[in-house]
Design an enzyme around this catalytic site. Structure first.
Site, PDB file in Angstrom:
ATOM      1  CG  ASP A 106      46.106  63.511  68.889  1.00  0.00           C
ATOM      2  OD1 ASP A 106      46.904  63.365  70.103  1.00  0.00           O
ATOM      3  OD2 ASP A 106      45.169  62.641  69.076  1.00  0.00           O
ATOM      4  CE  LYS A 152      43.667  64.138  72.777  1.00  0.00           C
ATOM      5  NZ  LYS A 152      43.661  62.574  72.842  1.00  0.00           N
ATOM      6  NE  ARG A 160      30.069  63.884  65.196  1.00  0.00           N
ATOM      7  CZ  ARG A 160      31.296  64.075  65.196  1.00  0.00           C
ATOM      8  NH1 ARG A 160      32.090  64.799  65.388  1.00  0.00           N
ATOM      9  NH2 ARG A 160      31.646  62.823  64.249  1.00  0.00           N
TER      10      ARG A 160
END
Ligand code: IMP
Ligand code: MG
Length: 175
Positions: A101, A129, A163
């Site tokens: 990220d 991302k 998860r």
């Protein structure tokens, strides 16, 4: 309480891509002493599936990290809370992560592992991302590039939930 989910990546799509990465890694690391290091907890499912598709002999280890942050944004202050057991000096290491990220976690882990003098160190991330990147970090193997939305499933959580989903979904955090 469960929040609404919108599927981003279906189980079949993920499995196909993971198999593809496993084949690529098997070819790239022929005749190497490869150690796969998974970042807990998010990468556990990716590691389990990907390692099953790898056709060369590998060693597998995990490390656990915490990062202090708010709203699921990494602060960059990363701490290793469970270190690897294997010796990586002189070995070829592939760090296996669920998502890159800001890049701060992988950057920290890369620097930390480099101090132990592996022969090589590369990064494999299932998701990327790039719009949130705070540091220039190169990932060597990437499963999917995704938009800037918070995702869960296939190892990834929101407050330790979701998860175990076999697919990846966008979490609608507005409700
Ligand atoms: P970074 O340091 O910002 O690159 O953060 C990476 C870590 O933040 C990942 O290993 C995940 O644990 C977590 N993370 C970042 N984005 C998401 C997301 O969309 N869903 C679940 N976890 C995420
Ligand atoms: Mg993670």
């Amino acid at each position: 309480m469960n929040k609404p989910l919108t599927i981003l990546l279906k189980e079949k799509e993920i499995q196909e891509r993971v198999r593809f990465l496993a084949t690529q890694i098997s070819n790239d690391y022929k005749n190497c002493e490869l150690i796969l290091i998974g970042v807990l907890t998010g990468a556990y499912m990716f590691m389990a599936d990907m390692s099953r598709g790898i056709t060369i002999s590998v060693n597998i280890d995990f490390l656990g990290v915490t990062s202090y942050g708010t709203n699921h944004k990494s602060s960059g202050i990363v701490r290793i809370i469970a270190d690897i057991n294997l010796e990586i000096t002189g070995k070829d290491v592939l760090l296996v992560e669920d998502i890159c990220d800001t890049g701060l976690t992988l950057n920290y882990l890369k620097k930390n592992l480099e101090l132990r003098k592996p022969n090589s160190l590369r990064i494999c991330t299932l998701l990327d991302k790039p719009s949130q990147r705070q540091i220039d970090i190169k990932t060597d193997y990437t499963g999917f590039i995704i938009p800037d939305q918070f995702v869960v499933g296939y190892g990834m959580d929101y407050a330790e939930q979701y998860r175990n989903l076999p697919y990846i979904a966008i979490l609608d955090s507005s409700s």
